[in-house]
Design an enzyme around this catalytic site. Structure first.
Site, PDB file in Angstrom:
ATOM      1  N   PHE A 124       0.828  -1.206   0.000  1.00  0.00           N
ATOM      2  CA  PHE A 124       0.000   0.000   0.000  1.00  0.00           C
ATOM      3  C   PHE A 124       0.864   1.259   0.000  1.00  0.00           C
ATOM      4  O   PHE A 124       1.833   1.362   0.751  1.00  0.00           O
ATOM      5  CB  PHE A 124      -0.886   0.049   1.249  1.00  0.00           C
ATOM      6  N   ASP A 125       0.471   2.217  -0.840  1.00  0.00           N
ATOM      7  CA  ASP A 125       0.946   3.583  -0.684  1.00  0.00           C
ATOM      8  C   ASP A 125       0.312   4.132   0.596  1.00  0.00           C
ATOM      9  O   ASP A 125      -0.629   3.535   1.149  1.00  0.00           O
ATOM     10  CB  ASP A 125       0.522   4.393  -1.920  1.00  0.00           C
ATOM     11  N   LEU A 126       0.783   5.287   1.052  1.00  0.00           N
ATOM     12  CA  LEU A 126       0.258   5.856   2.303  1.00  0.00           C
ATOM     13  C   LEU A 126      -0.641   7.064   2.041  1.00  0.00           C
ATOM     14  O   LEU A 126      -1.864   6.976   2.133  1.00  0.00           O
ATOM     15  CB  LEU A 126       1.429   6.224   3.219  1.00  0.00           C
ATOM     16  N   ASP A 172      -2.466   5.819  -5.349  1.00  0.00           N
ATOM     17  CA  ASP A 172      -3.386   6.823  -5.900  1.00  0.00           C
ATOM     18  C   ASP A 172      -2.772   7.710  -6.971  1.00  0.00           C
ATOM     19  O   ASP A 172      -3.471   8.540  -7.552  1.00  0.00           O
ATOM     20  CB  ASP A 172      -3.917   7.718  -4.770  1.00  0.00           C
TER      21      ASP A 172
END
Length: 212
Positions: free
Chosen positions: A8-10, A164
């Site tokens: 996951f990106d943050l 995103d």
């Protein structure tokens, strides 16, 4: 087929950190005496390292250093002016309970990434939390994603990247990793599709379905 591991990106993926980032960027502009940008202009700063954006704007090294110092001064507060997107906490809990190996790969510098994850008491959900070293600029997150993949102990073909911005998707593709773009974050659906996203989702509920 559901992925065996998830990176996951943050910012813009797990957390809506725009309030703190915008405040820190506006403080930076004020300290440097620059005209205050519009919200739309600030949106373009969300993704790549701030130092990279400053260099691409043509600022010399001394100006970049001053600007980064001002940005980081305000970020001490702004780092926690954020919130988890609704449904993320439950999604991570369910994935963890099911035994899915999870990790974080972010353009935040390593100490900041760790502080945010611990702020939300999510550290126990992840096999690794990986931020960039301060000297790492550019638009590729491949080096950080590669560390995250190693922390989950799986081959790249058994991992998916969730992010995103185009940097998340394109950087994952450099490593042969499929990317799921989340259009509820800071990048548009068109940006994510153009970067080669395997899937693009518009909500956390859609993300949950995509990860099944």
């Amino acid at each position: 087929m559901a992925p065996h591991g998830i990176i996951f990106d943050l910012d813009g993926t797990l957390t809506d950190s725009k309030p703190g980032l915008f405040a820190s960027l506006r403080h930076m502009h004020a300290v440097l005496g620059w005209e205050q940008p519009t919200d739309d202009a600030l949106q373009a700063w969300l993704g790549p390292p701030v130092g990279q954006s400053l260099k691409e704007a043509g600022h010399d090294d001394a100006t970049v250093e001053r600007a980064l110092s001002a940005f980081r001064d305000r970020l001490e507060t702004g780092l926690f002016e954020s919130e988890l997107y609704p449904g993320i906490d439950a999604l991570l809990a369910d994935l963890d309970r099911d035994g899915t190996p999870l990790a974080v790969a972010t353009f935040k510098v390593q100490p900041d990434a760790e502080r945010v994850i611990e702020h939300y008491r999510l550290g126990h959900r992840f096999r690794g939390v990986h931020g960039r070293s301060p000297e790492l600029l550019g638009h590729s997150k491949a080096a950080v994603i590669e560390q995250a993949v190693a922390s989950v102990g799986l081959d790249a073909s058994h991992v998916v990247m969730v992010g995103d911005r185009e940097h998340d998707i394109a950087s994952a593709a450099e490593l042969g990793i499929r990317g799921i773009g989340v259009a509820y974050g800071y990048g548009s659906r068109a940006e994510l599709e153009a970067a080669g996203a395997w899937r693009v989702v518009g909500s956390v509920d859609e993300l949950r379905d995509a990860l099944r």
